[in-house]
Design a protein around this motif. Structure first.
Motif, short mmCIF file in Angstrom:
data_model
loop_
_atom_site.label_atom_id
_atom_site.label_comp_id
_atom_site.label_asym_id
_atom_site.label_seq_id
_atom_site.Cartn_x
_atom_site.Cartn_y
_atom_site.Cartn_z
N UNK A 139 -30.01 -45.49 -48.55
CA UNK A 139 -29.80 -44.07 -48.29
C UNK A 139 -30.26 -43.73 -46.88
N UNK A 451 -33.04 -22.73 -48.83
CA UNK A 451 -32.07 -23.49 -49.62
C UNK A 451 -30.90 -22.62 -50.05
N UNK A 452 -31.21 -21.37 -50.40
CA UNK A 452 -30.14 -20.45 -50.79
C UNK A 452 -29.20 -20.23 -49.61
N UNK A 454 -28.63 -22.30 -47.05
CA UNK A 454 -27.83 -23.49 -46.80
C UNK A 454 -26.65 -23.56 -47.77
N UNK A 455 -26.93 -23.27 -49.03
CA UNK A 455 -25.86 -23.28 -50.03
C UNK A 455 -24.77 -22.27 -49.66
N UNK A 458 -22.85 -23.55 -46.38
CA UNK A 458 -21.93 -24.68 -46.57
C UNK A 458 -20.87 -24.35 -47.60
N UNK A 488 -20.11 -29.87 -41.30
CA UNK A 488 -20.92 -28.71 -40.90
C UNK A 488 -20.11 -27.74 -40.04
N UNK B 50 -32.03 -21.66 -56.18
CA UNK B 50 -30.80 -22.11 -55.56
C UNK B 50 -30.96 -23.50 -54.96
N UNK B 52 -30.81 -27.82 -54.71
CA UNK B 52 -31.62 -28.84 -55.36
C UNK B 52 -32.22 -29.73 -54.29
N UNK B 55 -30.37 -30.38 -51.03
CA UNK B 55 -29.93 -29.29 -50.15
C UNK B 55 -30.46 -29.47 -48.73
N UNK B 57 -30.91 -32.07 -47.12
CA UNK B 57 -30.18 -33.09 -46.38
C UNK B 57 -28.86 -32.55 -45.82
N UNK B 58 -28.39 -31.46 -46.43
CA UNK B 58 -27.03 -31.02 -46.14
C UNK B 58 -26.86 -30.46 -44.75
N UNK B 59 -27.96 -29.99 -44.14
CA UNK B 59 -27.83 -29.47 -42.78
C UNK B 59 -28.08 -30.55 -41.73
N UNK B 60 -28.27 -31.77 -42.18
CA UNK B 60 -28.47 -32.87 -41.25
C UNK B 60 -27.10 -33.39 -40.83
N UNK B 65 -20.84 -35.96 -46.35
CA UNK B 65 -20.76 -35.41 -47.71
C UNK B 65 -20.82 -36.51 -48.77
N UNK B 70 -23.54 -39.42 -53.17
CA UNK B 70 -24.16 -40.64 -53.70
C UNK B 70 -25.62 -40.39 -54.06
N UNK B 71 -26.29 -39.64 -53.18
CA UNK B 71 -27.70 -39.31 -53.41
C UNK B 71 -27.85 -38.51 -54.71
N UNK B 75 -29.93 -39.64 -58.29
CA UNK B 75 -31.02 -38.90 -58.92
C UNK B 75 -30.56 -38.19 -60.18
N UNK B 103 -38.97 -37.47 -53.55
CA UNK B 103 -39.36 -37.45 -52.14
C UNK B 103 -40.14 -38.69 -51.73
N UNK B 306 -45.93 -28.30 -52.61
CA UNK B 306 -45.03 -29.07 -51.76
C UNK B 306 -43.80 -29.52 -52.56
N UNK B 309 -41.49 -26.66 -53.17
CA UNK B 309 -40.66 -26.33 -52.00
C UNK B 309 -39.52 -27.32 -51.84
N UNK B 311 -38.18 -28.92 -54.21
CA UNK B 311 -37.45 -29.00 -55.47
C UNK B 311 -37.44 -30.41 -56.01
#
Lengths: 587, 348
Positions: A139, A451-452, A454-455, A458, A488, B50, B52, B55, B57-60, B65, B70-71, B75, B103, B306, B309, B311
């Motif tokens: 990963x 997180x809200x 980002x959801x 996207x 993005x 909101x 999981x 999330x 990772x999604x702005x990286x 996608x 896969x991630x 999990x 994590x 932690x 935060x 999740x």
């Protein structure tokens, strides 16, 4: 017996000659290193850290509390010079690129050793790429950046000290991107399903977790892990086999190691620094005045360079696909977005929010990147120009309530989000909202949980939002944002099916920009892209924070502290005048 | 025969001990369904958050996608919540496995407790003892000298103590040490459990002294609110009791004032406080949370926060179960202690 002994000595001598270690010399005092001096050994650098490392596995690590540490433990084939930002040889001493730009052959330094004393060879490199990076079980966010036209390069061993990569197409960022951490085959190969079909697919993700005995974590970096006490301390110590020397032939690093003191709040780290318990600290804007007041008395040096903003950008995005069709129509008008840019009072934001420690940003490329083009069109704060543009596109106050209305008479208003708790972003939004109100644009500011947000972002469900993106020297790092089908590309996902001419041209420029190895040619492509982005204002850039660093004057070779080097990119050449001193205290 | 002899000599004692034991056993058994229900509620409340774990990772921009999909699959985050809950609870029942941390890739229990549980208990119980040692005598003093200048002063202190935000007070204390007392010039550190040179050193007298230096501000910060409110409670209770007829009787008998107050009045006034003691345990953990962040202490609460935060689902769940368990144990301990100090209470 005696004969054997003599033979043994001869064997050692013979191997000693043939395996002369090809160390890299860091030319301290010369060239770009002219402000650096040859140091003396000893002492630990003590720094504050905001959180525990989550893993010691560099390719899996995600957040800086882990990568700040793992970055010190490993090295790559190439590295970026922290002063010039140019790609330099590292574990590879040289390389050749074939005529067609598709084959790159790396020659490795000979006679190097891992931090546990095992020899370093081409097998380690081939294992790292074929067994770890290109292995889909792992990963890592390192794999996607090596994709060229959707294909991974192939990596093969030519001999013990030569490795060859073959690309599907020429890829300019390759030499920079290939510099990722090389992993030791002798420690990890059996965990990769590429080499051992019976291995657990999760093995390479969970290996080198935070519970691992430190001696198991082996690398080619300047330091190796010594100890981790959760919530308290991480200690890394000198790697005795490191492959860099100073001009006098002294092995680097000079420091005995680095201690990361874990404290969970910046307030506490700041107090600890002032109390003389830490050697370095990256102050927040609000800390500068306090530190300046006691700098002379305590021996603190503060570094603020107005020419060095941080990597990354902060921007306001308008969702051109937003669910509200009336808004969408206006958000798609470049005049509207220019009017919005005219309403971002960057100077006031710098003065009031960044306390003077900021510079306006106009281009999607970070200012420190060699590809940054400074003369893009700028739509700076000008409420009158904004009002004029808004009048032009038919957003006028139709019912005399002070707010501009849609042609159907309903009030023109949109929701602006940012992540709650980030005070700099919240204050920036508030200034923007107030300036919008002055010209009759109603903005409903609503900070929400990250997180809200980002959801929402996207999922294309937002109207407008202020957020930031990380950046780097390489503009191709933004491909996933700028390309019409990028994951993005959140300001207009519909570009993917139905790209505008500008979006199409940006796609082309991103292709062209990576296909040439010639910097000047690539620069022209990225220049055109930056002009297009600035004219069309897909994202309205706001302000960038300046780089700040504070340290006690006992620390030497600090000349190059800059955002280019990351927090401690110079750790291998740092040294302490008094090795027994931490901060300003002998202890 | 031996047994009979014991029974004859101490029938009442045996009866009490037995009743007590069966009572404790019953209470412990009740805990299981309660914890089970708590776990269901909290798991599904957690799903209302909101996003999981993926999330973030999604702005990286470096993550595609496909990689994130896969991630999620790895999990099990692509599965409905009830299936994840079911797997988790079955793991606990059949294997004692509380899940893992997404994590840190550790078992969830290690991610929460390793290197922290001991310190957390030490800080929490240390504060508890500190609070009682300080608060009870002050409360008694305050009640006995009702409306005196000292009483007013203590009342004032009490209100400040209850109303000052914990995290703010922690910052003030640290700031005071650094900027006013300038402890750095004397080579002393702030925050954490030890100065740097002692953190990885073996235990020694100097290390212990250094530990006490770091513990003291923690006790003051974490204990302040508890001390202040306990003083108010003790004062109020004792004032009630002092008005009772048996206190008047005791005085009329000519007993010394000290005996009247400590043996007759305080003994009775303290009962409600003991019930509170059990329930104050979770409060202590909550109070220690803010201090832990500002003062950089290794505590379970911060690890839990932690995880919340990030999740990190199973760590959050394990943490919630731990705190729920603690609350129940605290209540039970409170009840048992009450029975111990108040012989009028019977368990049937």
């Amino acid at each position: 017996m005696k004969k054997f002994g003599i033979l043994g000595i001869f064997l050692v001598l013979w191997f000693g000659v043939s395996l002369a270690q090809e160390y890299k010399v860091v030319p301290l005092g010369q060239g770009e290193w002219k402000d650096f001096t040859v140091g003396k050994y000893g002492g630990y650098l003590v720094v504050g850290s905001l959180d525990n490392p989550k893993t010691f596995n560099h390719h899996i690590a995600q957040e800086t509390s882990s990568t700040d540490i793992t970055g010190m433990l490993h090295a790559g084939l190439t590295e970026v010079n922290p002063i010039t930002d140019m790609v330099e040889p590292a574990l590879a001493k040289s390389w050749e690129i074939s005529e067609d730009g598709l084959t790159i052959t790396f020659h490795l330094r000979q006679g190097l050793k891992w931090s546990d004393g095992e020899p370093f060879t081409a097998d380690d490199v081939v294992f790292t790429f074929n067994g770890v990076i290109f292995n889909e079980d792992v990963r890592t966010d390192y794999r996607d950046v090596l994709l060229v036209e959707g294909k991974l390069p192939t990596c093969e061993k030519v001999d013990d000290y030569t490795v060859r990569f073959t690309l599907a197409a020429p890829f300019r960022p390759f030499l920079r991107e290939i510099g990722g951490a090389i992993y030791p085959a002798h420690k990890l190969q059996h965990l990769s399903r590429v080499y051992n079909p019976d291995a657990d697919p999760e093995a390479l993700n969970s290996v080198w977790g935070v519970d691992t005995p430190p001696e198991e974590i082996v690398g080619m970096g300047p330091f190796k892990l010594k100890q981790f006490i959760p919530d308290q301390l991480v200690v890394i110590e000198r790697n005795p086999y490191y492959w860099k020397v100073d001009p006098q032939g002294n092995k680097l690093p000079y420091l005995d190691g680095v201690k990361y003191v874990i404290a969970f709040s910046l307030d506490t780290i700041m107090l600890k620094f002032r109390n003389g318990e830490l050697d370095v600290y990256a102050p927040r804007p609000e800390d500068i005045a306090t530190l300046k007041a006691e700098a002379a008395q305590k021996g603190i040096k503060i570094l603020i360079d107005p020419t060095k903003p941080l990597f990354g950008t902060t921007w306001i995005a308008f969702n051109q696909d937003c669910p509200n069709e009336k808004l969408r129509e206006y958000f798609r008008m470049v005049e509207f977005r220019r009017a919005m840019s005219h309403l971002v009072d960057r100077q006031t934001i710098i003065n009031n929010v960044y306390l003077g420690l900021g510079v306006p940003q106009w281009s999607p490329v970070s200012m420190l990147s060699p590809f940054y083009y400074p003369d893009v069109p700028k739509y700076d704060y000008d409420p009158e120009a904004a009002a004029k543009l808004l009048d032009q596109i038919g957003l006028i106050d139709r019912n005399g309530d002070g707010w501009r209305d849609f042609p159907d008479g309903t009030t023109f208003e949109f929701e602006l989000n940012t992540n709650a708790g980030n005070t700099i972003r919240e204050q920036t939004c508030q200034i923007f909202v107030a300036d919008c109100a002055k010209v009759g644009i109603k903005v409903n500011f609503n900070p929400i949980n990250f997180n809200a947000l980002v959801t929402k972002l996207l999922g294309g469900q937002y109207e407008a939002c202020l957020l930031g993106l990380t950046g780097s020297s390489e503009p191709h790092g933004g491909a996933n944002v700028e390309r019409s089908c990028g994951g993005l590309h959140f300001w207009k996902y519909s570009d993917c099916e139905d790209p505008t001419p500008v979006a199409k041209r940006i796609d082309e420029l991103f292709d062209l920009g990576v296909k040439t190895y010639d910097f000047n040619e690539a620069y022209e492509y990225y220049k055109e892209y930056q002009i297009l982005a600035a004219e069309n204002l897909f994202l309205i850039y706001t302000v960038n924070m300046l780089y700040r660093y504070a340290y006690y004057e006992n620390l030497q070779n600090t000349a190059g502290f800059s955002p280019l080097a990351g927090a401690l990119g110079f750790a291998e050449v740092l040294w302490k005048k008094n090795p027994n001193m931490v901060g300003n205290r002998i202890g | 025969m031996g047994k009979g002899a014991v029974l004859e000599t101490a029938p009442f004692l045996f009866y009490t001990a037995f009743a007590m034991l069966s009572y404790v056993a019953r209470r412990v058994l009740y805990m299981i369904p309660v914890l089970f229900i708590i776990s269901i509620i909290s798991f599904f409340v957690l799903q209302l958050m909101p996003g999981n774990f993926t999330t973030a990772f999604k702005l990286n921009p470096r993550f595609s996608k496909e990689e994130i999909a896969r991630l999620e699959a790895r999990y099990g985050l692509d599965k409905p919540a009830y299936i994840r809950y079911w797997k988790w609870i079955i793991g606990i029942i059949t294997r004692g496995d509380f899940g893992y941390s997404m994590e840190t890739q550790q078992p969830a229990f290690d991610a929460l407790f390793k290197g922290r549980l001991g310190w957390t208990l030490l800080i929490s119980f240390g504060t508890l003892i500190f609070t009682w040692i300080i608060a009870i005598p002050i409360g008694v003093f305050s009640a006995v000298r009702q409306y005196s200048v000292a009483d007013y002063a203590l009342t004032f202190f009490g209100f400040i103590g209850v109303s000052i935000p914990n995290f703010f007070f922690a910052l003030v204390v640290l700031w005071f040490l650094v900027s006013v007392l300038k402890v750095g010039e004397r080579g002393l550190g702030i925050g954490g459990l030890f100065d740097l040179q002692y953190v990885d050193a073996p235990w020694s007298w100097a290390k212990f002294v250094n530990f006490l230096w770091h513990l003291l501000p923690v006790l003051i910060v974490v204990g302040l609110a508890g001390t202040a409110s306990l003083i108010r409670y003790m004062r109020g209770q004792l004032l009630d009791t002092l008005g009772q007829q048996y206190v008047l009787t005791a005085r009329a008998k000519g007993l010394r004032e000290r005996v009247v107050i400590w043996k007759h009045a305080v003994r009775n006034a303290i009962n409600p406080l003991i019930t509170m003691l059990g329930m104050s345990l979770p409060d202590l953990f909550a109070g220690a949370f803010f201090a832990a962040i500002i003062m950089g202490l290794p505590t379970v609460e911060r690890a839990f926060w932690n995880a919340l935060q990030r999740q990190d689902e199973y760590v959050v769940m394990s943490g919630l179960l731990f705190f729920a368990f603690l609350l129940q144990v605290g209540n039970l301990l409170g009840d048992i202690m009450l029975a111990w100090v108040d012989p009028r209470i019977r368990y049937d």
